[in-house]
Design an enzyme around this catalytic site. Sequence first.
Site: not given
Lengths: 281, 156
Positions: A200, A242
């Site tokens: 990401c 996350c």
Amino acid sequence: MKKAIAISSGAAALCLMVTPLLAEPDDDSLVINEELQMVTETEAPDHLEYVNTIYSGWRFRTDETQALQLDDFDNPAMLTVDAAIDAFNTVDGSEGKSCASCHAGPEDFAGLTASMPKVIDGKLVVMEDLLNNHRAKAMGAEPWKWSGQEMQGMVALIGLQSRGMPVDVAIDGEAAPFWEKGKEIYYTRYGQLELSCANCHEDNYGNMIRADHLSQGQINGFPTYRLKQAKLISKHNRFRGCIRDTRAETFAEGSDEFRALELYVQSRGNGLSVETPAVRQ
Amino acid sequence: MKKLLFVAATAAVTALPIHADTVAPTNVAFSDGAVSGSLTGVAGDPAEGRILMNKGSGNCIACHAVSALDDLPFHGEIGPPLDGVADRWSEAELRGIIANAKEMFPETMMPSFYKTTGFVRPGNAYTGKAAEGELDPLLTAQQVEDVVAYLLTLKE
């Protein structure tokens, strides 16, 4: 926001297909209180293999969110920082001492946050460790909860003393094995979605993932005030979120894994200004 | 997040009963990244597939833009837009890409939707806790067929 709408039109989608370039962060410049010029973009430190330029997360936020960081009167994190100034001067614990009994003021800690985490006596130490050790040993006071507002307020107050200084954390010598461990965590694809931090924040920064504009996942502004949660968020809490979102078993806040990850992620920001306390959506 | 969990839960319930001839996640036969036969023997429903493209276990538009889904907000930019995908790939290839995209695109960031083993620290959905017992795939076999059926409608 604008971007997401643009992509859903077919023509824009086609453009994206022929130019799979990273969408850039914006060109805004961050000057705090009309005097403090921040470095939000600079050459990547040598140890980064796949990234040439590093950017503060501020550059990926909307104008409305960015604006809240321009002036300390508008920055909602400052309320918690003010509470930490009070705490600094308040007696706590069995020794009858306040921080101020031994330290003239938070200004004494200028530069400290820019060089944290660091190895002390063979152990990798982050700011939360310093504070709780101190509370226990010097004050005889109860430890603060890792991501609680007392702890993060004090982490932010001490971080503020380094605001504008370049992040400069050591990764060699005694720090090397911790740094290697953090790096390994950064590139591991965790969970049922099999996603690493790098998937990401390295391969796709600048791109939208659903409604979120992906940044490089830098921590130079932590603790950050998150508007959605209306409070200061610790680095480890952000890491946990996350990893959880990859449908994985996360590590705990204050774990050795997250200390190592913190060192590694901090080192990816070497050269950016400390922005503590930053404001995020 | 609660919503996500809820959608995933209802999806699992409506997917029952499992047909005897359903191919198990560990038994899918890939050939050059493609899976030739249906995973269930029951034709996929494109209307169900369209729903799965949005939130819940599929959440494809988190990463892909799809013009035909313009009514839904926030399409991602991680993968290529899926417009015209039925012109580019066969049904078998699409089934393979959904079941386990890493067979077609090694190292891809796209999750493997019909896979239950080989994960690092798998969690119990989005709780952050360790998974308990055997994992369910992200999509059931029939849901994979539904998504494939929907993708086959994306022609240019």
